[in-house]
Design an enzyme around this catalytic site. Structure first.
Site: not given
Ligand code: HXC
Length: 524
Positions: A414-415, A179-180
């Protein structure tokens, strides 16, 4: 001594209280999560810092910071160190600030306290004037903390931009970065990724599938190979985390601590007058025969060492750091083995960004030119080669650090202008005797200038060959440019190293008066 001043056991209740808090805060996500982390071939957050930093140099801050949010069950959870280890330490004796996200604690997700810890070390890095290194391993914005997570990221982005050009910023992606969240690394100067374990993307494979119907997995979407060869987001690939930290340490050695300092020089390890027969042999080679630009770079550099940046991206241009008589020099070279060394969109962006980094951090620039022009084609034109190709031109025109240029072979069109020519304020411009400086290559020029004569001729092929030879003798040399002072000296190739060392030594205290303005407007 009064009884109340006598040293007590370290297990006095107050000290024990501190030790207990420290133990809880350094516990990470517990044995099961640690095992999962290791099963993925990843190290733990604190182990990473041990490998990155000099022995016993890490000073942790904000260990006891806790999240304040209580939503979605967060109130009942203890998140050790809020999922990020932050502080300062040393790399080869020089100060750095660091953070290391702990994936074992709620997936290293970024909540407000986590973001505030990162912001604090970034502020410290800027105040102390030391490089900032981020070790990223995170599921992104902590979903439970909502807009506070988003705000936390924005605070980091803001600091990335304030720090840009002030202190070197390095990101190592050691797990997911989604994501971001990818924009903080993207705003830093150098991004490292590990083969197989690092992934960066804006939207994941499932979202892409449902939005566009395209199929991909994490690796093909945003793995180390993808981002180093295709997108150019990643500057360095490492085979393992250990390899990554070794490379970061090596990179730091070439850089200054901040924009006010000069890069740390090392004791010269090589003869400044060392000549190279190999380079003379390249001069004598037929113009059509290819040589390897890396051979030229290794011949010139101290100890034949070249620390290449962005090696797998836009390989028609080569950028990186060398040392000349112990001093760091940023090197930009056309690579005739790929696309004949022509400039295209990728090369212009890669070269432009590197030139700007060097200029921001007082790193002198060496440009090795062998360029037949811009790469032709609809893909390039429609892709914006006019606007994007201007980035390298802009960067060179803007750069005020010492600039020394050597035209090795071709410098066409130009290069020629773009590649740190005299006209855009190259300070010292050399050429080898085999250099060809002209508007275009002999074949192209003859076909345009003599099209009708060749068509009318009874022996068109012979006439064309003769005209090409005439053109080559007249224009395909460095001497027209040298006669006009656009080349300061035509040098023996074997003496290139010696000439460069003397030129950079001479330019060491180059002074320039910046034009008063807020900032320019690079064609982004
Ligand atoms: C809260 C999170 C989390 C999140 C993971 N966890 N991402 N908790 N917020 N964003 C937690 C899970 O619930 C889990 O908790 C533990 O971390 C490990 O994650 P798993 O999924 O079991 O691990 P894995 O299978 O290795 O997968 C990793 C992952 C996946 C690919 C990163 O967790 C995932 O897709 N997470 C979401 C990614 C995402 O979309 N993030 C938001 C992006 S948007 P438990 O309790 O089970 O241990 C963003 C906006 C930024 O970041 C803004 C900037 C402008």
């Amino acid at each position: 001594m009064a009884d109340n001043l006598k040293p007590k056991s370290i297990f006095s209740s107050k000290t024990a209280g501190l030790l207990d808090r420290r133990k809880r805060a350094t516990a990470g996500g517990g044995p099961e999560k640690e095992q999962q982390q290791r099963a993925q071939g990843k190290l733990l957050a604190r182990e990473r810092l041990e490998l990155l930093l000099d022995d016993d140099s890490f000073e942790e801050i904000d260990l006891l910071v806790e999240k304040r949010s209580k939503e979605f069950g967060l109130g009942e959870k203890h998140l050790p160190a809020d999922g990020v280890v932050a502080g300062f330490g040393r790399v080869n004796g020089r100060g750095v600030c660091v953070f290391s996200q702990d994936f074992t604690v709620m997936g290293g997700s970024l909540g407000l306290a986590h973001a505030q810890k990162i912001c604090k070390v970034m502020d410290l890095a800027m105040a102390a004037g030391v490089p900032m290194i981020g070790l990223c391993d995170s599921g992104g914005a902590r979903i439970q903390e909502g807009v506070e997570s988003l705000g936390g990221y924005a605070e980091i982005f803001y600091r990335n931009v304030q720090a840009s050009g002030s202190i070197p910023q390095i990101s190592a992606i050691l797990g997911p970065c989604a994501g971001g969240a990818v924009y903080s690394p993207a705003l830093t100067d150098f991004v490292f990724m590990i083969e197989g374990t690092s992934h960066m993307f804006i939207t994941g494979p499932d979202v892409i599938k449902s939005a566009t119907g395209e199929s991909c997995d994490f690796e093909s979407l945003g793995g180390a190979q993808t981002h180093s060869a295709k997108s150019g987001v990643c500057h360095f690939i490492a085979g393992s985390e250990q390899d990554c930290f070794r490379q970061i340490r090596e990179l730091i050695d070439y850089l200054p601590q901040n924009c006010r300092e000069k890069p740390a020089a090392v004791m010269p390890s090589d003869d400044p007058n060392r000549k190279s027969e190999v380079l003379d042999q390249i001069v004598e080679m037929e113009a059509k025969k290819s040589y390897k630009i890396h051979d030229v770079i290794w011949e010139i550099a101290d100890g034949h060492q070249f620390f290449e940046v962005h090696r797998h991206f836009a390989r028609n241009i080569v950028v990186g750091f060398i040392r000349l008589n112990g001093e760091t020099v940023g090197l930009v070279a056309n690579n005739p083995s790929v696309l004949s060394g022509a400039l295209d969109i990728g090369a212009s962006e890669k070269g432009g960004r590197f030139v700007r980094f060097c200029d921001a951090f007082k790193i002198p620039l060496l440009t090795l030119v062998d360029v037949p022009g811009y790469w032709p084609g609809l893909e390039q034109e429609w892709g914006g080669i006019i606007r994007k190709g201007a980035k390298l031109l802009y960067a060179y025109c803007e750069a005020t650090v010492p600039k020394v240029t050597v035209v090795l072979r071709k410098a066409y069109g130009g290069a020629y202008d773009v590649m740190s020519s005299k006209h855009i304020r190259g300070d010292i411009n050399y050429a080898w005797p085999c250099a060809e400086i002209a508007v275009m290559g002999p074949q192209g020029a003859v076909d345009i200038l003599f099209r009708s004569e060749i068509k009318k001729s009874s022996e068109p092929a012979t006439l064309r060959e003769k005209l090409i030879e005439d053109y080559r003798l007249k224009f395909a040399s460095p001497y027209q440019a040298a006669e006009r002072g656009y080349i300061d000296e035509v040098i023996m190739a074997s003496e290139t190293r010696q000439k460069l060392i003397r030129a950079f030594q001479f330019l060491k205290n180059k002074r320039t008066d910046p034009i008063p303005k807020k900032h320019g407007n690079i064609p982004l």
